[in-house]
Design a protein around this motif. Structure first.
Motif, PDB file in Angstrom:
ATOM      1  N   GLY A 216      54.467  52.149  41.189  1.00 20.20           N
ATOM      2  CA  GLY A 216      53.843  50.843  41.286  1.00 20.20           C
ATOM      3  C   GLY A 216      53.845  50.153  39.939  1.00 20.20           C
ATOM      4  O   GLY A 216      54.313  50.716  38.937  1.00 20.20           O
ATOM      5  N   PRO A 217      53.307  48.956  39.852  1.00 23.06           N
ATOM      6  CA  PRO A 217      53.332  48.212  38.576  1.00 23.06           C
ATOM      7  C   PRO A 217      52.512  48.863  37.468  1.00 23.06           C
ATOM      8  O   PRO A 217      52.790  48.642  36.289  1.00 23.06           O
ATOM      9  N   GLU A 218      51.518  49.668  37.807  1.00 20.76           N
ATOM     10  CA  GLU A 218      50.657  50.286  36.809  1.00 20.76           C
ATOM     11  C   GLU A 218      50.905  51.787  36.655  1.00 20.76           C
ATOM     12  O   GLU A 218      50.101  52.470  36.032  1.00 20.76           O
ATOM     13  N   SER A 219      51.993  52.290  37.221  1.00 22.37           N
ATOM     14  CA  SER A 219      52.230  53.739  37.199  1.00 22.37           C
ATOM     15  C   SER A 219      53.575  54.095  36.586  1.00 22.37           C
ATOM     16  O   SER A 219      54.185  55.077  36.970  1.00 22.37           O
ATOM     17  N   ALA A 220      54.039  53.293  35.624  1.00 20.46           N
ATOM     18  CA  ALA A 220      55.315  53.588  34.973  1.00 20.46           C
ATOM     19  C   ALA A 220      55.211  54.875  34.157  1.00 20.46           C
ATOM     20  O   ALA A 220      54.221  55.099  33.455  1.00 20.46           O
ATOM     21  N   THR A 221      56.227  55.719  34.262  1.00 21.57           N
ATOM     22  CA  THR A 221      56.285  56.955  33.491  1.00 21.57           C
ATOM     23  C   THR A 221      57.198  56.763  32.284  1.00 21.57           C
ATOM     24  O   THR A 221      57.841  55.719  32.129  1.00 21.57           O
ATOM     25  N   LEU A 222      57.293  57.789  31.441  1.00 23.12           N
ATOM     26  CA  LEU A 222      58.126  57.677  30.249  1.00 23.12           C
ATOM     27  C   LEU A 222      59.593  57.406  30.575  1.00 23.12           C
ATOM     28  O   LEU A 222      60.211  56.547  29.934  1.00 23.12           O
ATOM     29  N   PRO A 223      60.222  58.118  31.535  1.00 23.41           N
ATOM     30  CA  PRO A 223      61.618  57.779  31.866  1.00 23.41           C
ATOM     31  C   PRO A 223      61.795  56.336  32.318  1.00 23.41           C
ATOM     32  O   PRO A 223      62.785  55.689  31.963  1.00 23.41           O
ATOM     33  N   ILE A 224      60.837  55.818  33.089  1.00 23.96           N
ATOM     34  CA  ILE A 224      60.932  54.424  33.535  1.00 23.96           C
ATOM     35  C   ILE A 224      60.782  53.470  32.351  1.00 23.96           C
ATOM     36  O   ILE A 224      61.512  52.468  32.235  1.00 23.96           O
ATOM     37  N   TYR A 225      59.859  53.777  31.449  1.00 21.74           N
ATOM     38  CA  TYR A 225      59.691  52.936  30.257  1.00 21.74           C
ATOM     39  C   TYR A 225      60.945  52.956  29.395  1.00 21.74           C
ATOM     40  O   TYR A 225      61.385  51.909  28.899  1.00 21.74           O
ATOM     41  N   ILE A 226      61.522  54.146  29.197  1.00 25.19           N
ATOM     42  CA  ILE A 226      62.731  54.245  28.376  1.00 25.19           C
ATOM     43  C   ILE A 226      63.867  53.450  29.007  1.00 25.19           C
ATOM     44  O   ILE A 226      64.617  52.759  28.316  1.00 25.19           O
ATOM     45  N   TRP A 227      64.006  53.544  30.328  1.00 35.19           N
ATOM     46  CA  TRP A 227      65.077  52.808  31.011  1.00 35.19           C
ATOM     47  C   TRP A 227      64.903  51.300  30.820  1.00 35.19           C
ATOM     48  O   TRP A 227      65.880  50.579  30.603  1.00 35.19           O
ATOM     49  N   SER A 228      63.675  50.826  30.915  1.00 37.96           N
ATOM     50  CA  SER A 228      63.448  49.380  30.750  1.00 37.96           C
ATOM     51  C   SER A 228      63.615  48.952  29.290  1.00 37.96           C
ATOM     52  O   SER A 228      64.017  47.819  29.018  1.00 37.96           O
ATOM     53  N   ALA A 229      63.330  49.885  28.353  1.00 40.43           N
ATOM     54  CA  ALA A 229      63.409  49.527  26.937  1.00 40.43           C
ATOM     55  C   ALA A 229      64.842  49.501  26.415  1.00 40.43           C
ATOM     56  O   ALA A 229      65.176  48.691  25.554  1.00 40.43           O
ATOM     57  N   ILE A 230      65.709  50.385  26.931  1.00 46.07           N
ATOM     58  CA  ILE A 230      67.074  50.455  26.402  1.00 46.07           C
ATOM     59  C   ILE A 230      67.931  49.284  26.875  1.00 46.07           C
ATOM     60  O   ILE A 230      69.074  49.148  26.431  1.00 46.07           O
ATOM     61  N   LYS A 231      67.405  48.446  27.765  1.00 48.41           N
ATOM     62  CA  LYS A 231      68.147  47.238  28.130  1.00 48.41           C
ATOM     63  C   LYS A 231      68.352  46.336  26.912  1.00 48.41           C
ATOM     64  O   LYS A 231      69.330  45.593  26.825  1.00 48.41           O
ATOM     65  N   LYS A 232      67.419  46.431  25.960  1.00 47.78           N
ATOM     66  CA  LYS A 232      67.510  45.634  24.741  1.00 47.78           C
ATOM     67  C   LYS A 232      68.243  46.375  23.634  1.00 47.78           C
ATOM     68  O   LYS A 232      68.364  45.864  22.521  1.00 47.78           O
ATOM     69  N   GLY A 233      68.704  47.602  23.927  1.00 52.66           N
ATOM     70  CA  GLY A 233      69.372  48.414  22.919  1.00 52.66           C
ATOM     71  C   GLY A 233      68.535  49.615  22.540  1.00 52.66           C
ATOM     72  O   GLY A 233      67.304  49.588  22.646  1.00 52.66           O
ATOM     73  N   VAL A 234      69.207  50.665  22.094  1.00 54.02           N
ATOM     74  CA  VAL A 234      68.513  51.892  21.711  1.00 54.02           C
ATOM     75  C   VAL A 234      67.924  51.711  20.327  1.00 54.02           C
ATOM     76  O   VAL A 234      68.644  51.551  19.340  1.00 54.02           O
ATOM     77  N   SER A 235      66.600  51.731  20.244  1.00 50.43           N
ATOM     78  CA  SER A 235      65.904  51.565  18.967  1.00 50.43           C
ATOM     79  C   SER A 235      65.417  52.926  18.477  1.00 50.43           C
ATOM     80  O   SER A 235      65.321  53.883  19.252  1.00 50.43           O
ATOM     81  N   PRO A 236      65.091  53.032  17.178  1.00 53.42           N
ATOM     82  CA  PRO A 236      64.536  54.304  16.674  1.00 53.42           C
ATOM     83  C   PRO A 236      63.254  54.715  17.393  1.00 53.42           C
ATOM     84  O   PRO A 236      62.922  55.900  17.439  1.00 53.42           O
ATOM     85  N   GLU A 237      62.518  53.749  17.941  1.00 54.69           N
ATOM     86  CA  GLU A 237      61.312  54.080  18.687  1.00 54.69           C
ATOM     87  C   GLU A 237      61.657  54.873  19.947  1.00 54.69           C
ATOM     88  O   GLU A 237      60.946  55.822  20.298  1.00 54.69           O
ATOM     89  N   ILE A 238      62.753  54.520  20.616  1.00 51.97           N
ATOM     90  CA  ILE A 238      63.204  55.273  21.780  1.00 51.97           C
ATOM     91  C   ILE A 238      63.644  56.664  21.358  1.00 51.97           C
ATOM     92  O   ILE A 238      63.390  57.662  22.051  1.00 51.97           O
ATOM     93  N   ASN A 239      64.302  56.764  20.196  1.00 48.86           N
ATOM     94  CA  ASN A 239      64.688  58.078  19.684  1.00 48.86           C
ATOM     95  C   ASN A 239      63.460  58.937  19.402  1.00 48.86           C
ATOM     96  O   ASN A 239      63.483  60.161  19.609  1.00 48.86           O
ATOM     97  N   ALA A 240      62.387  58.306  18.922  1.00 48.17           N
ATOM     98  CA  ALA A 240      61.147  59.058  18.661  1.00 48.17           C
ATOM     99  C   ALA A 240      60.550  59.585  19.962  1.00 48.17           C
ATOM    100  O   ALA A 240      60.073  60.728  20.031  1.00 48.17           O
TER     101      ALA A 240
END
Length: 264
Positions: A216-240
């Motif tokens: 749901g909209p309030e139940s995002a897990t780490l894999p879902i967050y990483i998938w949404s974040a890498i759309k903008k490119g892989v940042s060092p924060e994703i590597n962390a």
């Protein structure tokens, strides 16, 4: 001479295989300490991405959801899968081909098919009854459904490896069913139960496809967050984030190995 050459070749192939498997993980961990904003160049060592990670409420919420989902679903799958594994062992002499097919089906079924079917089921039930609103609850149910077969097969293989006369010996010693479970079956199954729990936990933390379709909209897990974040490119924060997940899985694997070695 040929035997020595063969051993050297196999040893070299072994090290190349390890390099192929773990070099990408090492690169991810290295660039998580990158002082640069760019993930393409390494300019120095810094912990700022980890500090930024720990101050990001969205990431902490995703991490909390992942841990709650993994622990709760693994415990439920452990209980149900243990009962199914014992039932498979007790009735192993009967023709249970259909049951074996049902057990193996969630394992061999593609995740995207499984995730879409789970989503369609929850949507229809929610439309008719108002239950199963997409969120952490539906994700727990979905994860339990694909974790149970792994637990059942591990427990069943452990039972098959036991001497059947041990059950008769426990009965001859006037052990009640409760005492047989408490003093014989649980201690005997302890290594298998620990392994099944950690396997279920790892599968849950690693899962993306099924979680994506049932969240749901309030139940995002780490894999879902990483998938949404890498759309903008892989940042060092994703590597962390990836480095912390690698470290958590490594610690769990070492702990499981130490427990099994102590039991042995």
């Amino acid at each position: 001479m040929r035997k020595r050459t063969l051993h050297r070749t196999l040893r070299g192939f072994w090290w190349l295989t390890l390099l192929f498997l773990y070099l990408p993980l090492a690169v991810v961990v290295l660039f998580s300490f990158n002082a640069s904003n760019s993930a393409a160049s390494f300019t120095g060592v810094s912990l700022r991405w980890y500090r930024r990670l720990l101050s990001n409420d969205v990431i902490l919420s995703a991490f909390s959801n992942s841990m709650v989902l993994a622990v709760v679903s693994s415990v439920i799958a452990l209980v149900i899968g243990c009962l199914i594994g014992y039932g498979m062992y007790r009735h192993r002499h009967r023709k249970l081909g259909w049951l074996i097919v049902l057990i193996y089906l969630p394992i061999v079924l593609p995740d995207i098919v499984f995730g879409i079917s789970e989503m369609a089921f929850f949507v229809q039930v929610n439309r008719l009854t108002g239950l199963f609103q997409p969120g952490l609850g539906t994700m727990v149910i979905a994860h339990v459904t694909f974790q149970i077969p792994f637990v059942a097969l591990i427990v069943y293989s452990r039972f098959v490896g036991l001497d059947p006369t041990l059950f008769e010996a426990a009965t001859d010693l006037y052990a009640t069913p409760a005492k047989r479970v408490l003093h014989f079956m649980l201690p005997t199954l302890k290594p298998a139960l620990i392994s099944a729990f950690f396997l279920s936990f790892t599968l849950s933390v690693d899962d993306f496809v099924i979680s994506f379709f049932t969240s749901g909209p309030e139940s995002a897990t780490l894999p879902i967050y990483i998938w949404s974040a890498i759309k903008k490119g892989v940042s060092p924060e994703i590597n962390a984030i990836a480095s912390l997940m690698i470290g958590a899985v490594a610690i769990a694997a070492v702990f499981s190995m130490l427990v099994n070695r102590r039991q042995t």
